[in-house]
Write a protein that holds these residues in place. Structure first.
Motif, mmCIF file in Angstrom:
data_model
loop_
_atom_site.group_PDB
_atom_site.id
_atom_site.type_symbol
_atom_site.label_atom_id
_atom_site.label_comp_id
_atom_site.label_asym_id
_atom_site.label_seq_id
_atom_site.Cartn_x
_atom_site.Cartn_y
_atom_site.Cartn_z
ATOM 1 N N PRO A 150 39.373 64.540 33.942
ATOM 2 C CA PRO A 150 40.505 65.426 34.219
ATOM 3 C C PRO A 150 40.897 66.237 32.978
ATOM 4 N N VAL A 151 41.444 67.422 33.207
ATOM 5 C CA VAL A 151 41.897 68.291 32.118
ATOM 6 C C VAL A 151 43.413 68.374 32.122
ATOM 7 N N ILE A 152 44.009 68.210 30.944
ATOM 8 C CA ILE A 152 45.455 68.357 30.785
ATOM 9 C C ILE A 152 45.692 69.486 29.788
ATOM 10 N N THR A 153 46.472 70.499 30.195
ATOM 11 C CA THR A 153 46.759 71.607 29.281
ATOM 12 C C THR A 153 48.241 71.618 28.910
ATOM 13 N N PHE A 154 48.508 71.973 27.661
ATOM 14 C CA PHE A 154 49.879 72.122 27.163
ATOM 15 C C PHE A 154 50.104 73.591 26.806
ATOM 16 N N ILE A 155 51.063 74.200 27.466
ATOM 17 C CA ILE A 155 51.304 75.636 27.304
ATOM 18 C C ILE A 155 52.515 75.871 26.402
ATOM 19 N N ASP A 156 52.293 76.627 25.324
ATOM 20 C CA ASP A 156 53.378 76.925 24.390
ATOM 21 C C ASP A 156 52.976 78.105 23.512
ATOM 22 N N ALA A 176 40.581 86.605 31.484
ATOM 23 C CA ALA A 176 40.114 86.663 32.880
ATOM 24 C C ALA A 176 39.095 85.562 33.165
ATOM 25 N N GLU A 177 38.191 85.345 32.226
ATOM 26 C CA GLU A 177 37.173 84.305 32.400
ATOM 27 C C GLU A 177 37.819 82.922 32.428
ATOM 28 N N SER A 178 38.860 82.741 31.620
ATOM 29 C CA SER A 178 39.572 81.465 31.609
ATOM 30 C C SER A 178 40.267 81.217 32.950
ATOM 31 N N LEU A 179 40.911 82.248 33.485
ATOM 32 C CA LEU A 179 41.568 82.138 34.790
ATOM 33 C C LEU A 179 40.561 81.736 35.867
ATOM 34 N N GLY A 206 47.072 77.956 32.597
ATOM 35 C CA GLY A 206 48.039 77.491 33.594
ATOM 36 C C GLY A 206 47.542 77.414 35.020
ATOM 37 N N VAL A 207 46.253 77.698 35.241
ATOM 38 C CA VAL A 207 45.708 77.590 36.600
ATOM 39 C C VAL A 207 45.335 76.130 36.825
ATOM 40 N N ALA A 208 46.214 75.410 37.494
ATOM 41 C CA ALA A 208 46.054 73.962 37.623
ATOM 42 C C ALA A 208 46.450 73.491 39.017
ATOM 43 N N ASN A 209 46.038 72.275 39.356
ATOM 44 C CA ASN A 209 46.454 71.687 40.627
ATOM 45 C C ASN A 209 47.948 71.392 40.639
ATOM 46 N N LYS A 301 40.033 73.667 46.581
ATOM 47 C CA LYS A 301 40.687 74.278 47.741
ATOM 48 C C LYS A 301 42.201 74.288 47.580
ATOM 49 N N LYS A 302 42.776 73.149 47.192
ATOM 50 C CA LYS A 302 44.230 73.053 47.045
ATOM 51 C C LYS A 302 44.735 73.916 45.881
ATOM 52 N N ARG A 303 43.947 73.993 44.814
ATOM 53 C CA ARG A 303 44.344 74.807 43.655
ATOM 54 C C ARG A 303 44.410 76.284 44.037
ATOM 55 N N ILE A 304 43.385 76.739 44.759
ATOM 56 C CA ILE A 304 43.353 78.140 45.180
ATOM 57 C C ILE A 304 44.494 78.437 46.145
ATOM 58 N N GLU A 305 44.706 77.541 47.091
ATOM 59 C CA GLU A 305 45.794 77.730 48.069
ATOM 60 C C GLU A 305 47.150 77.769 47.375
ATOM 61 N N LYS A 306 47.314 76.927 46.365
ATOM 62 C CA LYS A 306 48.583 76.889 45.623
ATOM 63 C C LYS A 306 48.910 78.256 45.018
ATOM 64 N N PHE A 307 47.917 78.875 44.380
ATOM 65 C CA PHE A 307 48.165 80.160 43.723
ATOM 66 C C PHE A 307 48.204 81.327 44.702
#
Length: 316
Positions: A150-156, A176-179, A206-209, A301-307
């Motif tokens: 799993p990946v955990i990101t901290f945004i600041d 764009a590539e990161s997104l 920030g593109v996360a589940n 699927k859920k990640r895409i639907e969320k955004f």
């Protein structure tokens, strides 16, 4: 640095520190007074931080003593191994990335890092990444996917660095590539906004589940100063801009941009790093375990639907 609305709390905190020292030196009669002041501090902090306006939340999110990514890594995870470089240009210290253990769960960690001292801030470009920073994040994310971690990101971050060199090396393409990469990772992705979440520089991680925010963090397409300059042609209108942007955790939860708000002990994270990290760890552990139950296909699927749901509105 003290914010105007924190002065009373700072005086109380100083008294508490002095009494703690006396108590530790053997003056046990100070215990009652110490406990009284601690209760008073908790009560006043709840009162003060509960009624802050959006601009005051912005100031709090930028507080120089606020915990950063490396602080949380140290307090939440164990055996962290940092990896460097994007294998194309260099190593951007504005983004920290590597692997560690969350209890007994191996995870990948990627986060913005502003630095604490003047020297560190310069080295880390005040948390504003260059393209190689995002390419490093992509490299670690793909490595995590390869090993099913799993990946955990901290945004600041105030935002991606807008300098000429960054643009020449493909800043917009890297974001764009990161997104795209984070959108289609076949592993659990959890993002936490711990301070400033500025523009595409923040969204790139920030593109996360699940997207969580600390209570006093902010997340916005543009800074209040930038918004005021564009809409009002007057940077003194930052309070109006902060309100219009709806950049607080409460606003973003109502809008469906984030999935949860993490309360900060004593009203603000900078008063107690350890307790804040403890609360944050509980949230991270809970969501990582829940996401681990989903298949790779369900995660994507859920990640895409969320955004896709973000931005919908009813007309009329």
């Amino acid at each position: 640095m003290l914010l105007e609305f924190e002065k009373e709390l700072a005086e109380l905190n100083q008294k508490i520190i002095q009494l703690k020292k006396l108590y530790q030196l053997g003056e046990k009669d100070k215990e009652r007074e110490l406990r009284r002041l601690q209760r008073e501090f908790r009560k006043k902090s709840k009162e003060i931080y509960a009624k802050l306006d959006p601009w005051e939340r912005v100031l709090l999110a930028r507080h120089p003593q606020r915990p950063h990514t490396l602080d949380y890594i140290k307090l939440i995870f164990k055996d962290f191994i940092e990896l460097h470089g994007d294998r194309k240009f260099g190593d951007d210290k504005a983004i920290v990335a590597g692997f560690a253990y969350l209890d007994d769960i191996p995870v990948a960690i990627i986060g913005h890092e502003k630095g604490r001292t003047t020297k560190e801030k310069m080295e880390r470009n005040f948390g504003m990444p260059h393209p190689e920073g995002y390419r490093k994040a992509i490299r670690i994310a793909k490595l995590a996917e390869h090993y099913c971690l799993p990946v955990i990101t901290f945004i600041d971050t105030p935002g991606a660095y807008p300098g000429i060199g960054a643009e020449e090396r493909g800043q917009s393409e890297a974001i764009a590539e990161s997104l795209y990469t984070f959108g289609y990772l076949r592993i659990p992705v959890l993002a936490v906004v711990i301070g400033e979440g500025g523009s595409g520089g923040a969204l790139a991680l920030g593109v996360a589940n699940v997207v969580l925010m600390l209570e006093n963090a902010i997340y916005s397409v543009i800074s209040p100063e930038g918004c005021a300059a564009i809409l009002w042609k007057d940077q003194s209108k930052v309070k109006e801009a902060s309100k219009a942007l709806r950049l607080t955790a409460k606003d973003l939860l109502e809008l469906g941009v984030i999935d949860g708000i993490i309360k900060e002990p004593l009203g603000a994270a900078h008063w107690d790093y350890v307790r804040t990290a403890r609360v944050l760890k509980c949230y991270i552990r809970k969501h990582i375990r829940e996401l681990a139950k989903l298949s790779p296909e369900e995660l994507v699927k859920k990640r895409i639907e969320k955004f896709e749901r973000i931005g919908f509105f009813l007309k009329g």
